[in-house]
Design a protein around this motif. Structure first.
Motif, short mmCIF file in Angstrom:
data_model
loop_
_atom_site.label_atom_id
_atom_site.label_comp_id
_atom_site.label_asym_id
_atom_site.label_seq_id
_atom_site.Cartn_x
_atom_site.Cartn_y
_atom_site.Cartn_z
N PRO A 6 -48.52 46.55 -73.75
CA PRO A 6 -48.51 47.81 -74.50
C PRO A 6 -47.27 48.61 -74.11
CG PRO A 6 -50.01 47.99 -72.64
CD PRO A 6 -49.46 46.57 -72.64
N LEU A 7 -46.58 49.16 -75.10
CA LEU A 7 -45.40 49.97 -74.83
C LEU A 7 -45.62 51.42 -75.21
CD1 LEU A 7 -42.68 47.48 -76.12
CD2 LEU A 7 -43.48 47.84 -73.76
N PHE A 8 -46.29 51.66 -76.32
CA PHE A 8 -46.55 53.01 -76.83
C PHE A 8 -47.87 52.96 -77.57
CE2 PHE A 8 -46.37 56.18 -80.20
CZ PHE A 8 -45.85 57.30 -79.58
N LEU A 9 -48.83 53.77 -77.15
CA LEU A 9 -50.12 53.84 -77.83
C LEU A 9 -50.46 55.29 -78.08
CD1 LEU A 9 -52.12 51.23 -75.67
CD2 LEU A 9 -50.96 50.85 -77.85
N ASP A 10 -50.57 55.65 -79.35
CA ASP A 10 -50.86 57.03 -79.74
C ASP A 10 -52.10 57.04 -80.64
OD1 ASP A 10 -51.01 59.63 -80.65
OD2 ASP A 10 -48.93 59.73 -81.32
N PRO A 11 -53.29 57.22 -80.05
CA PRO A 11 -54.50 57.22 -80.86
C PRO A 11 -54.60 58.43 -81.79
CG PRO A 11 -55.02 57.86 -78.62
CD PRO A 11 -53.57 57.48 -78.63
N HIS A 12 -53.85 59.48 -81.52
CA HIS A 12 -53.92 60.69 -82.34
C HIS A 12 -53.16 60.53 -83.65
CE1 HIS A 12 -55.67 62.37 -78.78
NE2 HIS A 12 -54.62 61.95 -78.11
N GLN A 13 -52.02 59.86 -83.61
CA GLN A 13 -51.22 59.60 -84.81
C GLN A 13 -51.46 58.21 -85.37
OE1 GLN A 13 -49.17 61.81 -86.46
NE2 GLN A 13 -50.03 63.32 -85.08
N GLY A 14 -52.19 57.38 -84.63
CA GLY A 14 -52.49 56.03 -85.09
C GLY A 14 -51.29 55.10 -85.07
N VAL A 15 -50.46 55.23 -84.03
CA VAL A 15 -49.27 54.38 -83.91
C VAL A 15 -49.40 53.55 -82.63
CG1 VAL A 15 -46.75 54.35 -83.66
CG2 VAL A 15 -47.85 56.09 -85.09
N TRP A 16 -49.08 52.27 -82.74
CA TRP A 16 -49.10 51.40 -81.57
C TRP A 16 -47.90 50.48 -81.58
CZ3 TRP A 16 -51.30 46.33 -82.98
CH2 TRP A 16 -51.99 46.33 -84.20
N VAL A 17 -47.31 50.31 -80.39
CA VAL A 17 -46.14 49.47 -80.22
C VAL A 17 -46.46 48.46 -79.11
CG1 VAL A 17 -43.67 49.38 -79.66
CG2 VAL A 17 -44.61 51.37 -80.89
N LEU A 18 -46.34 47.20 -79.45
CA LEU A 18 -46.62 46.13 -78.49
C LEU A 18 -45.46 45.14 -78.48
CD1 LEU A 18 -50.25 45.08 -79.52
CD2 LEU A 18 -49.60 46.67 -77.70
N ARG A 19 -45.23 44.56 -77.33
CA ARG A 19 -44.40 43.35 -77.23
C ARG A 19 -45.41 42.23 -77.05
NH1 ARG A 19 -41.89 40.85 -72.42
NH2 ARG A 19 -40.46 39.26 -73.18
N ALA A 20 -45.32 41.21 -77.88
CA ALA A 20 -46.32 40.15 -77.85
C ALA A 20 -45.66 38.78 -77.82
CB ALA A 20 -47.24 40.26 -79.05
N VAL A 21 -46.33 37.86 -77.15
CA VAL A 21 -45.93 36.46 -77.10
C VAL A 21 -47.05 35.67 -77.77
CG1 VAL A 21 -45.37 34.51 -75.61
CG2 VAL A 21 -44.65 36.82 -74.95
N PRO A 42 -46.64 27.81 -85.92
CA PRO A 42 -46.93 26.38 -86.10
C PRO A 42 -47.36 25.71 -84.79
CG PRO A 42 -44.88 26.96 -87.19
CD PRO A 42 -45.29 28.16 -86.38
N ALA A 43 -48.34 24.84 -84.87
CA ALA A 43 -48.82 24.13 -83.68
C ALA A 43 -47.73 23.28 -83.06
CB ALA A 43 -50.04 23.28 -84.04
N ASP A 44 -46.77 22.83 -83.87
CA ASP A 44 -45.70 21.99 -83.34
C ASP A 44 -44.45 22.78 -82.95
OD1 ASP A 44 -44.83 22.67 -85.87
OD2 ASP A 44 -44.40 20.61 -86.50
N ALA A 45 -44.58 24.10 -82.86
CA ALA A 45 -43.43 24.93 -82.44
C ALA A 45 -43.01 24.52 -81.03
CB ALA A 45 -43.80 26.41 -82.48
N THR A 46 -41.72 24.54 -80.77
CA THR A 46 -41.22 24.13 -79.46
C THR A 46 -41.18 25.27 -78.45
OG1 THR A 46 -38.94 24.54 -80.16
CG2 THR A 46 -39.82 22.30 -80.48
N GLU A 47 -41.44 26.50 -78.91
CA GLU A 47 -41.46 27.66 -78.02
C GLU A 47 -42.35 28.73 -78.63
OE1 GLU A 47 -37.78 29.93 -77.76
OE2 GLU A 47 -37.18 29.21 -79.73
N PRO A 48 -42.83 29.65 -77.80
CA PRO A 48 -43.62 30.76 -78.33
C PRO A 48 -42.75 31.67 -79.21
CG PRO A 48 -43.86 30.59 -75.94
CD PRO A 48 -42.73 29.69 -76.34
N ALA A 49 -43.42 32.41 -80.08
CA ALA A 49 -42.75 33.47 -80.85
C ALA A 49 -42.95 34.77 -80.09
CB ALA A 49 -43.36 33.57 -82.25
#
Length: 172
Positions: free
Chosen positions: A37-52, A106-113
């Motif tokens: 989680p990078l930024f979570l604002d439940p009042h304005q309904g905005v969320w910023v995540l870095r995901a793998v 894709p299941a055959d991806a060579t690296e995570p996105a």
């Protein structure tokens, strides 16, 4: 004349993702999704995540109540509805509110996105038959990380969260 700041702050609100833990298998019911989680604002309904998103990840079909800005940093993914438009390293994707799709690596991806997403509003999730599964918004994500951290005995997550609204003078 230099304007007076509307909000006083003594330091920049900045995070370095290399200094933060990546929460493995952070999304309940969907193994293979690690997140910060990078930024979570439940009042304005905005969320910023870095995901793998690891190879083979398929998220539930979901409807966006607001806009999404998604930056793909590495790897490749696509929507089930648009397999001919893969998002690769360097891609920026804008999703208007009201869009519906299913994210997959894709299941055959060579690296995570790896991606950074700025989401306004919520994801309303459905199964393949159109049955409602649940909603994911900034409040839900805060609760999700709190539960995950408590369950795993980890230190509280560090992310940016704006202060809630308050009165300028005492309440009556």
């Amino acid at each position: 004349m230099i304007p007076t700041p509307a909000v006083a702050h003594d330091e920049l609100l900045t995070l370095n993702t290399h200094d933060l833990p990546m929460y493995k298998d952070a999304l309940p019911g969907v193994p293979g999704v690690d997140a910060q989680p990078l930024f979570l604002d439940p009042h304005q309904g905005v969320w910023v995540l870095r995901a793998v998103f690891h190879p083979g990840v398929v998220l539930p079909l979901h409807y966006h109540t607001g806009t999404v800005h998604l930056f793909t940093l590495s790897g490749s993914w696509h929507y089930a509805e648009s397999p001919d438009q893969p998002q690769t390293a360097g891609s920026y994707l804008y999703e208007p509110g009201g869009s519906i799709h299913q994210f997959m690596v894709p299941a055959d991806a060579t690296e995570p996105a790896v991606a950074v997403m700025v989401v306004h509003g919520a994801n309303v999730n459905f199964d393949h038959d159109g049955n409602y599964l649940g909603i994911m918004d900034a409040s839900d994500i805060m609760n999700m990380f709190d539960a995950l951290i408590k369950e795993r005995g980890m230190e509280p997550a560090r992310y940016i969260r704006p202060a809630p609204a308050e009165y300028t003078a005492g309440a009556k």
